[in-house]
Design a protein around this motif. Sequence first.
Motif, PDB file in Angstrom:
ATOM      1  N   SER A  31       1.437   6.959   5.011  1.00  0.00           N
ATOM      2  CA  SER A  31       2.536   6.433   5.822  1.00  0.00           C
ATOM      3  C   SER A  31       3.772   6.172   4.971  1.00  0.00           C
ATOM      4  CB  SER A  31       2.101   5.144   6.525  1.00  0.00           C
ATOM      5  OG  SER A  31       1.007   5.373   7.387  1.00  0.00           O
TER       6      SER A  31
ATOM      7  N   LEU B 111       3.222  -1.198   3.717  1.00  0.00           N
ATOM      8  CA  LEU B 111       4.305  -0.209   3.749  1.00  0.00           C
ATOM      9  C   LEU B 111       5.443  -0.558   2.802  1.00  0.00           C
ATOM     10  CD1 LEU B 111       4.475   0.474   7.602  1.00  0.00           C
ATOM     11  CD2 LEU B 111       3.240   1.747   5.851  1.00  0.00           C
TER      12      LEU B 111
ATOM     13  N   ALA C 152      -1.607  10.700   8.302  1.00  0.00           N
ATOM     14  CA  ALA C 152      -1.464   9.240   8.295  1.00  0.00           C
ATOM     15  C   ALA C 152      -1.976   8.641   9.589  1.00  0.00           C
ATOM     16  CB  ALA C 152      -0.001   8.868   8.074  1.00  0.00           C
TER      17      ALA C 152
END
Length: 303
Positions: free
Chosen positions: A233, A167, A224
Amino acid sequence: MKSIAVFVMRGRSAAVLIAAPTAVLFWLFPPLLIVSGAVVALVTLRRGAAEGALLAVLAGLGAGALAGLVLGLGAMWPMLSVVLACWIPLWALASLLRATVSLSVTLRAAALLGLLGVGGFYLVLGDPAVWWSQTLDGLRQGLTTLPSGERATLEQLLDLLRSWAPLLPGQVVSAALLFVLAGLLLGRWWQALLFNPGGFRPEFHQLRLGRPLALLALALFGAAVLSGWPALSNLVLVLGTLYSVQGIAVAHALVFKLRLSPAWLLLLYLFLVPLLSQLVMALGIADAWADFRTRARPRPGKP
């Protein structure tokens, strides 16, 4: 804060004297980067894109030179990197806001910039998780000379960072976008404070990103969750930041329209990061259909 805006409007040199040092002091107190960005936004909004760009160049060079003098020559490029990453998109958005006079249009453009920023991460780095893991492995090798206790603590930190690696693009872009939007809004508030007293409140209260963008955010979130693909995401993180800003605008509008105590807004900001960020984001998305601001009515008995 008004005194800072007044000083900035005295001229180009005054603006540089505020923007450059506050950018450097960002390393000690990160919110000061918002102040430096607000200077660029205010000058761009009031005097045009060309003057804003010139200020950004001069203040950026000044910040780099000042960082080199205070922190060492090795700090010059990191300083310029931070300035470029925040001031360039902020200048572009301020120029758009000056042309359109619409916060809603400007924040939709910010959403596009954020999504492109995430895409740029994947184009430059490939798989961010692989790139980050290789970087952390290099750092881990440098821990071998440390005492065992310190090495264990730092290795735990590296393991935590490794878990965040997928992320990384969304987190970095969202953080930069948050600084950019905060600087833009502060600059807009300064402009209203000096040249249109009371004008910022209704403009911010009516901020709406629209249903199409809300539908995109929900679709990306659903995809996602179902696919588990980190790239989706990361895109959701960026759009979530934008809708958190709209959620804050909704909260401000409701407190004002219902004539509630400003203490409610203080509580909102105190608990925004640890507890309420996802609720505020959900409020912003839900407002695309519920339109809470139009439905709200002042409480009986309130003047």
